[in-house]
Structures are given as structure tokens and as C-alpha cells.
Design a protein around this motif. Structure first.
Motif, mmCIF file in Angstrom:
data_model
loop_
_atom_site.group_PDB
_atom_site.id
_atom_site.type_symbol
_atom_site.label_atom_id
_atom_site.label_comp_id
_atom_site.label_asym_id
_atom_site.label_seq_id
_atom_site.Cartn_x
_atom_site.Cartn_y
_atom_site.Cartn_z
ATOM 1 N N LEU A 159 0.832 -1.197 0.000
ATOM 2 C CA LEU A 159 0.000 0.000 0.000
ATOM 3 C C LEU A 159 0.869 1.250 0.000
ATOM 4 O O LEU A 159 0.587 2.220 -0.717
ATOM 5 C CB LEU A 159 -0.906 0.004 1.235
ATOM 6 N N PHE A 160 1.919 1.220 0.811
ATOM 7 C CA PHE A 160 2.778 2.391 0.903
ATOM 8 C C PHE A 160 3.529 2.621 -0.398
ATOM 9 O O PHE A 160 3.787 3.772 -0.774
ATOM 10 C CB PHE A 160 3.767 2.272 2.066
ATOM 11 N N PHE A 161 3.868 1.540 -1.084
ATOM 12 C CA PHE A 161 4.506 1.719 -2.386
ATOM 13 C C PHE A 161 3.567 2.466 -3.328
ATOM 14 O O PHE A 161 3.977 3.404 -4.024
ATOM 15 C CB PHE A 161 4.888 0.366 -2.987
ATOM 16 N N THR A 162 2.290 2.052 -3.342
ATOM 17 C CA THR A 162 1.299 2.769 -4.152
ATOM 18 C C THR A 162 1.188 4.218 -3.689
ATOM 19 O O THR A 162 1.177 5.150 -4.506
ATOM 20 C CB THR A 162 -0.066 2.072 -4.062
ATOM 21 N N SER A 163 1.116 4.423 -2.370
ATOM 22 C CA SER A 163 0.989 5.781 -1.827
ATOM 23 C C SER A 163 2.198 6.633 -2.177
ATOM 24 O O SER A 163 2.063 7.810 -2.553
ATOM 25 C CB SER A 163 0.835 5.711 -0.302
ATOM 26 N N MET A 291 6.667 4.072 -11.404
ATOM 27 C CA MET A 291 7.897 3.433 -10.953
ATOM 28 C C MET A 291 8.893 3.293 -12.099
ATOM 29 O O MET A 291 10.090 3.561 -11.933
ATOM 30 C CB MET A 291 7.608 2.060 -10.355
ATOM 31 N N ARG A 292 8.410 2.882 -13.274
ATOM 32 C CA ARG A 292 9.308 2.762 -14.429
ATOM 33 C C ARG A 292 9.919 4.113 -14.780
ATOM 34 O O ARG A 292 11.109 4.203 -15.118
ATOM 35 C CB ARG A 292 8.544 2.182 -15.629
ATOM 36 N N LYS A 293 9.114 5.164 -14.712
ATOM 37 C CA LYS A 293 9.636 6.494 -14.999
ATOM 38 C C LYS A 293 10.746 6.857 -14.012
ATOM 39 O O LYS A 293 11.813 7.361 -14.411
ATOM 40 C CB LYS A 293 8.521 7.536 -14.923
ATOM 41 N N ARG A 294 10.514 6.604 -12.740
ATOM 42 C CA ARG A 294 11.513 6.974 -11.734
ATOM 43 C C ARG A 294 12.742 6.076 -11.781
ATOM 44 O O ARG A 294 13.842 6.511 -11.407
ATOM 45 C CB ARG A 294 10.878 6.944 -10.345
ATOM 46 N N ARG A 295 12.600 4.837 -12.223
ATOM 47 C CA ARG A 295 13.796 4.013 -12.417
ATOM 48 C C ARG A 295 14.686 4.615 -13.502
ATOM 49 O O ARG A 295 15.913 4.574 -13.419
ATOM 50 C CB ARG A 295 13.419 2.579 -12.782
ATOM 51 N N GLN A 296 14.046 5.180 -14.513
ATOM 52 C CA GLN A 296 14.816 5.850 -15.564
ATOM 53 C C GLN A 296 15.433 7.147 -15.050
ATOM 54 O O GLN A 296 16.577 7.472 -15.366
ATOM 55 C CB GLN A 296 13.913 6.136 -16.771
ATOM 56 N N ASP A 297 14.667 7.881 -14.224
ATOM 57 C CA ASP A 297 15.147 9.163 -13.714
ATOM 58 C C ASP A 297 16.238 8.993 -12.658
ATOM 59 O O ASP A 297 17.237 9.722 -12.657
ATOM 60 C CB ASP A 297 13.988 9.952 -13.077
#
Length: 355
Positions: A159-163, A291-297
Motif C-alpha cells: 500500500l505504501f509503495f502505491t501511496s 515506478m518505471r519512470k523513476r527508475r529511468q530518472d
């Protein structure tokens, strides 16, 4: 062969459930066997079942190999498991992992990308499913892990990951130009964890909840204002973004009537009322996309570090908001499923089941 079991629900009637006994399968080369040890059950797991077809959640743990027909679904749960047999180098018997687990006694995985942090299940039927759900984190290589916080991780980590990713997307988009963010189902764990992350970001946070949950939600201190669903007319008519975690059509309709053109964004995040809300909203938030966007960033290590930092902040306060109830065994899991499905769990309560 060792005895195992599976808890399943009817896909067309989530209140119809069954417990099926079985045996643990023999392993092929490249496989490992996990024994499900300790799991959580929240409204999030009911959401997986409600969206089982449309979001492919039923595909993670097919019922067929468990002796069940296609009318049954195996609800996914989050929790800890232990490796009890392995044919894979680097995946040792006794290793404890956290991840996406079936409502069953055991799970056969095909570990790939094995390293100190854990592994991914590369089983063929999971290849096209969202990657984050296929990761199993070793407790020995997880910076967010603490043995005395296992129940918090079980109940809150997914849940926190989603949040965390929801709050990040909101901030990444300049809070959509809104002066106010409205979160429905504000007493839910996903909502108030997101509010904790959004607090102090220059936008007013308003939580909407049922009248019975007003006192609890106000006591959290993470919203600037908490209103009941009956008091939506008290909202200031200013540029407002709506983060919908309830899926209740009446709430959306009331907001649109009251705010009109000042409702600048309408985002479906989840559904605690078991009403699919994606079609009615302007857009749908799906954590793996951000998450995919932030892995790239940021890179994987950068994302993990930011998540860990946020988790530690949150874990420091959430213990005062939570009463953990621990059940035992398949019958305990079945009982808790019916309680959560019926909405009988108070917002302060988190259910953990020890297998």
C-alpha cells in the motif's frame, strides 16, 4: 509428499469461498519452493479480486495446478515466505523473502536475476504481467527490512509503495495546478499514507470519509481538513484535484456538481467500495508506470533509497495508528477474508495471518 492447501474465491461471487487440500509438487530444474509463512489481508487484496479479470490479477496464481476449475480465483496476498527447497544457485533453503504470494500454503517459483537483494519469478505465465509483482526481496538484502517491523511491512509495504508513487506522481505533475487535493476513503491505509507524503507540499489536503470514521481520520493529523461524504458542499470552490480511492459514483457526482470546472483532475487510484471506477474517472493511476519512470530518472538504487527513506518516516508514526490482529492457519485466513470483504474491519485494525 507434504500436504499443502489453497484458499480460493468464486470469481463471480467473492463471498463464496473454498479451502482445498493438496500436495506440494516436485520441483524441476530451475525452480524453488516457497512456504507461505505470514501474510496480510486488507481491502487492497479485495481490490485485486474485484479487478482480477481487467487487471489480470487472477493470472499470477492460476487455479488449475491447484486442483480448481476456472470459475475459482486465488487472491494474491503480500507477506513473507521461506525457501524450503531449491534447485537454483543463490536461492538457499531457509532464505526468507517478502513478496506477492498466493492464498495457499506453498508457491513454486522459477527464480531469475538472482542477487543479494533476492530474485524474480520468471515463470512463463508471469512473463507478461507487471514486473513489480514478480520480485521477491530477501530480508538479508532489503534496506527497508527490520525483524520487529514485519507486520508493518506486511500490511503497509504494498500500500505504501502505491501511496509513495502516487504522491510522487502528483508532485511530479505540479499537483496538477490544484490548490486542493481531495482524497476519498481517507481513513484507508493507502489514502493516509499518500497524505503523509503529500503533507507540506504546498497544497491543501482534504480527506473524505464516512461519518463513522471521521474521528479516527481527524486524529491522524495528516489532512488539513476531514469531511464526511455528506458535507462535500463545504469544500472551497477552488482548483481541485480528486484522488479517488473509493470508487463510489455518488461521491464523484457530488464533487462534479459542487466544483464544476474547478475540478481540474480526476484520478482513479483504487476502490474500497468494490465499484470499478476507472471508466468514470478522467485517468487511472497505476503505480508500476510511475515506478518505471523513476527508475529511468533515478536508477534502481536511487528509487530504492527514496522509498526506504520515505518508509522509515512513515513507520515512525504509523505504529500509533494501528492495532494488529493476528490470525492462524487457512481457516483464519478464510474468516478474515469474509470480514474484510464485508467491510467490518475498523480503520485502526490490520489483519495478519500466520500460516
Amino acid at each position: 509428499m507434504p500436504v499443502s492447501w489453497t484458499f480460493a474465491v468464486a470469481r463471480d461471487d467473492l463471498a463464496r469461498t473454498v479451502l482445498v487440500d493438496g500436495v506440494t509438487p516436485d520441483l524441476s530444474d530451475g525452480e524453488a519452493l516457497l512456504r507461505v509463512d505470514r501474510v496480510g489481508l486488507t481491502a487492497n487484496n479485495v481490490t485485486y479480486a474485484v479487478l482480477g479479470e481487467t487487471m489480470r490479477y487472477w493470472r499470477f496464481f492460476p487455479p488449475g495446478p491447484r486442483g480448481l476449475g476456472p470459475q475459482w480465483g486465488v487472491p494474491p496476498l503480500w507477506g513473507f515466505a521461506e525457501v524450503v527447497a531449491s534447485t537454483v544457485a543463490g536461492v538457499a533453503v531457509g532464505q526468507r523473502v517478502y513478496g506477492y504470494l498466493p492464498s495457499a500454503g506453498h508457491l513454486v517459483v522459477r527464480p531469475g536475476r538472482v542477487d543479494a537483494s533476492g530474485f524474480r519469478d520468471t515463470s512463463g505465465h508471469r512473463a507478461e504481467l507487471p514486473s513489480p509483482y514478480n520480485a521477491y526481496r530477501s530480508t538479508a538484502g532489503d534496506p527497508a527490512y527490520r525483524a520487529d517491523q514485519e507486520d508493518l511491512l506486511i500490511l503497509f509495504r504494498p500500500l505504501f509503495f502505491t501511496s509513495f508513487m502516487l504522491a510522487d506522481q502528483v508532485v511530479d505533475n505540479g499537483c496538477y495546478g490544484a490548490a486542493t487535493l481531495v482524497l476519498s476513503s481517507a481513513s484507508s491505509k493507502t489514502a493516509y499514507a499518500a497524505a503523509c507524503e503529500l503533507r507540506g507540499r504546498g497544497v491543501r489536503l482534504v480527506g473524505l470519509t464516512s461519518a463513522g470514521n471521521l474521528a479516527f481520520t481527524r486524529s491522524l493529523g495528516c489532512y488539513d481538513t476531514v469531511l464526511s461524504y455528506d458535507d462535500i458542499a463545504d469544500l472551497d470552490v477552488v482548483p481541485t484535484a480528486y484522488l479517488d480511492l473509493s470508487g463510489a459514483p455518488a461521491t464523484r457526482a457530488a464533487l462534479r456538481r459542487h466544483l464544476g470546472g474547478q475540478l481540474v483532475r480526476d484520478v482513479a487510484v483504487g476502490l474500497t467500495s468494490q465499484t470499478p471506477n476507472a471508466d468514470a474517472a478522467g485517468e487511472v493511476f497505476f503505480a508500476p508506470v510511475q515506478m518505471r519512470k523513476r527508475r529511468q530518472d533515478w536508477g534502481s538504487d536511487g528509487l530504492d533509497q527514496r522509498f526506504t527513506d520515505a518508509w522509515r518516516r512513515f513507520a515512525g508514526v504509523v505504529t500509533g495508528w494501528l492495532d494488529v490482529r493476528v490470525g492462524a492457519g487457512p481457516a483464519g485466513l478464510q474468516r478474515v477474508w469474509h470480514e474484510v470483504l464485508a467491510g467490518r474491519t475498523p480503520p485502526r485494525v490490520g489483519h495478519v495471518v500466520r500460516m
